[in-house]
Write an enzyme that holds these catalytic residues in place. Structure first.
Site, mmCIF file in Angstrom:
data_model
loop_
_atom_site.group_PDB
_atom_site.id
_atom_site.type_symbol
_atom_site.label_atom_id
_atom_site.label_comp_id
_atom_site.label_asym_id
_atom_site.label_seq_id
_atom_site.Cartn_x
_atom_site.Cartn_y
_atom_site.Cartn_z
ATOM 1 N N ASN A 82 -6.610 -11.441 -3.026
ATOM 2 C CA ASN A 82 -6.545 -10.156 -2.335
ATOM 3 C C ASN A 82 -7.800 -9.353 -2.665
ATOM 4 O OD1 ASN A 82 -5.070 -7.118 -3.319
ATOM 5 N ND2 ASN A 82 -5.318 -7.647 -1.183
ATOM 6 N N GLY A 83 -8.215 -8.516 -1.720
ATOM 7 C CA GLY A 83 -9.321 -7.610 -1.990
ATOM 8 C C GLY A 83 -10.462 -7.698 -0.997
ATOM 9 N N LYS A 94 1.603 -8.599 -9.202
ATOM 10 C CA LYS A 94 0.359 -8.158 -8.565
ATOM 11 C C LYS A 94 -0.554 -7.683 -9.679
ATOM 12 C CE LYS A 94 -1.884 -6.626 -4.700
ATOM 13 N NZ LYS A 94 -3.107 -5.994 -5.207
ATOM 14 N N ARG A 146 -5.957 -3.052 3.193
ATOM 15 C CA ARG A 146 -6.661 -2.080 4.044
ATOM 16 C C ARG A 146 -7.338 -2.720 5.255
ATOM 17 N NH1 ARG A 146 -10.525 1.166 0.400
ATOM 18 N NH2 ARG A 146 -10.885 -0.893 -0.516
ATOM 19 N N CYS A 154 -2.320 -1.530 -9.892
ATOM 20 C CA CYS A 154 -2.714 -0.272 -9.251
ATOM 21 C C CYS A 154 -3.680 0.518 -10.133
ATOM 22 C CB CYS A 154 -1.476 0.573 -8.938
ATOM 23 S SG CYS A 154 -1.887 2.110 -8.082
ATOM 24 N N MET A 197 0.853 -1.186 0.000
ATOM 25 C CA MET A 197 0.000 0.000 0.000
ATOM 26 C C MET A 197 0.887 1.232 0.000
ATOM 27 S SD MET A 197 -3.066 -0.954 2.701
ATOM 28 C CE MET A 197 -2.003 -1.804 3.890
ATOM 29 N N ALA A 198 0.741 2.071 -1.021
ATOM 30 C CA ALA A 198 1.559 3.278 -1.137
ATOM 31 C C ALA A 198 1.327 4.196 0.051
ATOM 32 C CB ALA A 198 1.234 4.005 -2.432
#
Length: 234
Positions: free
Chosen positions: A194-195, A134, A220, A95, A11-12
């Site tokens: 993921n997600g 990714k 997140r 992304c 995560m940026a």
């Protein structure tokens, strides 16, 4: 590592060294860096090298690169391999952020078959470290399955699939079935889903419903609760 793997997804601006160490302490098996620019490493690597430095407590630690120029990726891979020395290198094809997508990087690369192959090859050819990808469930007519069919002969080791399409961004429907279908295409490689994973019960249901998966990437869902990794394992 034991299955299922639980990874702290990149995560940026969030998955810095402190965050990675905290998540490792709370049960994450693998952690990823923030997105690092292959172009920045190509031209002026000093600032980016500070971004991706790590503590041994974080290992296994994966550096994630983004960009759209195979030449930049090749040089960046050499720098990371020789100076940073992580446990692996990840290439961002997922992304959806406007400033990344708008420059032709991240998810914008998924429909570009030849360019995607050149980027993956440029990384694999310049390191002996494991290389992972990714990606997203899809972008317009390019699904994750089509993307993997185009590059599955290349020597990458793992792929993390965000179950939302580019159009779904961070709030659309999450499709984990496509992740399991993708695993069938590359049974010899590690595949993580993921997600939208925010609770241990949800994580358990995904792993039970899709038993071919090698594990989960969580992003997140661990903000403010890094102990989610331990809860899932319990």
């Amino acid at each position: 590592l034991n299955r299922p793997l639980l990874a702290l997804a990149p995560m940026a601006g969030i998955t810095d060294s402190a965050m990675r160490q905290i998540c490792r302490e709370h049960g994450a098996d693998v952690v990823y860096s923030e997105m690092a620019s292959a172009t920045a490493l190509f031209y002026k690597p000093e600032k980016t090298l500070k971004l991706i430095k790590f503590n041994k407590k974080e290992c296994p630690y994966i550096v994630q690169l983004f960009g759209n120029d195979p030449t930049h990726f090749a040089k960046a891979t050499g720098i990371i391999t020789n100076k940073v020395r992580p446990d692996g290198i990840d290439i961002n094809f997922g992304c959806p952020a406007k400033k990344v997508f708008g420059h032709g990087s991240g998810a914008a690369l998924m429909p570009q078959k030849e360019l995607a192959r050149k980027i993956i090859s440029s990384v694999c050819d310049n390191t002996k470290l494991p290389v992972s990808l990714k990606i997203r469930a899809g972008l317009k007519d390019m699904t994750a399955l089509h993307f993997i069919k185009n590059i599955k002969d290349l020597p990458f080791s793992a792929v993390m699939v965000h179950g939302r399409t580019y159009e779904g961004s961070f709030s659309g429907e999450v499709n984990f079935k496509i992740v399991q279908d993708l695993k069938k295409l590359i049974p010899d490689k590690i595949v993580l889903a993921n997600g939208g994973i925010t609770t241990p019960e949800q994580a358990l249901k995904i792993l039970e419903d899709y038993p071919l998966l090698d594990g989960l990437g969580i992003a997140r869902g661990v903000l403010g609760k890094p102990y989610l990794f331990a809860q899932i394992k319990d």
